[in-house]
Write a protein that holds these residues in place. Sequence first.
Motif, PDB file in Angstrom:
ATOM      1  N   HIS A   1       0.848  -1.201   0.000  1.00 13.30           N
ATOM      2  CA  HIS A   1       0.000   0.000   0.000  1.00 13.30           C
ATOM      3  C   HIS A   1       0.881   1.248   0.000  1.00 13.30           C
ATOM      4  O   HIS A   1       0.580   2.234  -0.695  1.00 13.30           O
TER       5      HIS A   1
ATOM      6  N   ALA B   1       3.863   5.604  -5.708  1.00 13.30           N
ATOM      7  CA  ALA B   1       3.733   5.580  -7.169  1.00 13.30           C
ATOM      8  C   ALA B   1       2.592   6.482  -7.616  1.00 13.30           C
ATOM      9  O   ALA B   1       2.717   7.229  -8.586  1.00 13.30           O
ATOM     10  N   LYS B   2       1.462   6.456  -6.900  1.00 19.10           N
ATOM     11  CA  LYS B   2       0.306   7.299  -7.254  1.00 19.10           C
ATOM     12  C   LYS B   2       0.665   8.764  -7.083  1.00 19.10           C
ATOM     13  O   LYS B   2       0.318   9.599  -7.923  1.00 19.10           O
ATOM     14  N   ALA B   3       1.397   9.083  -6.023  1.00 14.13           N
ATOM     15  CA  ALA B   3       1.808  10.473  -5.803  1.00 14.13           C
ATOM     16  C   ALA B   3       2.722  10.936  -6.920  1.00 14.13           C
ATOM     17  O   ALA B   3       2.630  12.083  -7.388  1.00 14.13           O
ATOM     18  N   THR B   4       3.613  10.078  -7.367  1.00 12.18           N
ATOM     19  CA  THR B   4       4.511  10.422  -8.473  1.00 12.18           C
ATOM     20  C   THR B   4       3.723  10.679  -9.744  1.00 12.18           C
ATOM     21  O   THR B   4       3.966  11.659 -10.455  1.00 12.18           O
ATOM     22  N   VAL B   5       2.768   9.825 -10.039  1.00 11.27           N
ATOM     23  CA  VAL B   5       1.938   9.985 -11.237  1.00 11.27           C
ATOM     24  C   VAL B   5       1.072  11.239 -11.105  1.00 11.27           C
ATOM     25  O   VAL B   5       0.896  11.988 -12.067  1.00 11.27           O
ATOM     26  N   ASP B   6       0.559  11.499  -9.928  1.00 15.23           N
ATOM     27  CA  ASP B   6      -0.300  12.667  -9.717  1.00 15.23           C
ATOM     28  C   ASP B   6       0.461  13.977  -9.893  1.00 15.23           C
ATOM     29  O   ASP B   6      -0.140  15.003 -10.215  1.00 15.23           O
ATOM     30  N   ARG B   7       1.767  13.971  -9.667  1.00 13.83           N
ATOM     31  CA  ARG B   7       2.559  15.181  -9.834  1.00 13.83           C
ATOM     32  C   ARG B   7       2.601  15.638 -11.285  1.00 13.83           C
ATOM     33  O   ARG B   7       2.838  16.791 -11.571  1.00 13.83           O
TER      34      ARG B   7
ATOM     35  N   ARG C   1       3.970   1.524  -1.183  1.00 11.06           N
ATOM     36  CA  ARG C   1       4.595   1.656  -2.512  1.00 11.06           C
ATOM     37  C   ARG C   1       3.605   2.154  -3.539  1.00 11.06           C
ATOM     38  O   ARG C   1       3.933   2.972  -4.390  1.00 11.06           O
ATOM     39  N   LEU C   2       2.371   1.663  -3.465  1.00 15.46           N
ATOM     40  CA  LEU C   2       1.340   2.135  -4.388  1.00 15.46           C
ATOM     41  C   LEU C   2       1.045   3.609  -4.149  1.00 15.46           C
ATOM     42  O   LEU C   2       0.828   4.375  -5.103  1.00 15.46           O
ATOM     43  N   ALA C   3       1.030   4.038  -2.906  1.00 16.33           N
ATOM     44  CA  ALA C   3       0.774   5.441  -2.590  1.00 16.33           C
ATOM     45  C   ALA C   3       1.883   6.327  -3.146  1.00 16.33           C
ATOM     46  O   ALA C   3       1.620   7.405  -3.696  1.00 16.33           O
TER      47      ALA C   3
END
Length: 120
Positions: A5, A11-17, A7-9
């Motif tokens: 969870h 990764a999601k934060a990186t994509v959201d940037r 690591r997924l968070a």
Amino acid sequence: TQQMHSRLAVAKATVDRYDSRSLAQALGHLISGKEFRLANAQVQLSQEIERRLRDAESRFALLSGQLQALSPLAILNRGYSVIKDAAGTVIASKAAALPGLSVSLCFADGERKATIEEEP
């Protein structure tokens, strides 16, 4: 599960940037780099194939020349001949070449018939 969870968070934060435009740009740079590496690998592979082919051709030419030098026809072309009796057996020694024996003299360009005579 917590680590996944986490690591997924991240990764999601990186994509959201990234907005869709900057994400497309980043992916484009990534793909360009991979395409460049692929093109270089293709060039290197082609060069290696050509080098190995040249090496094989050189080796073939060398071995072909050696084989040609050992060929019975090449030996006959240097002035030697093969002597055979009527049965086609090669006469390889003076002892087998008895006086009166009919033989065939095989040259590079054909044959001649002869009869062995006694030494004077």
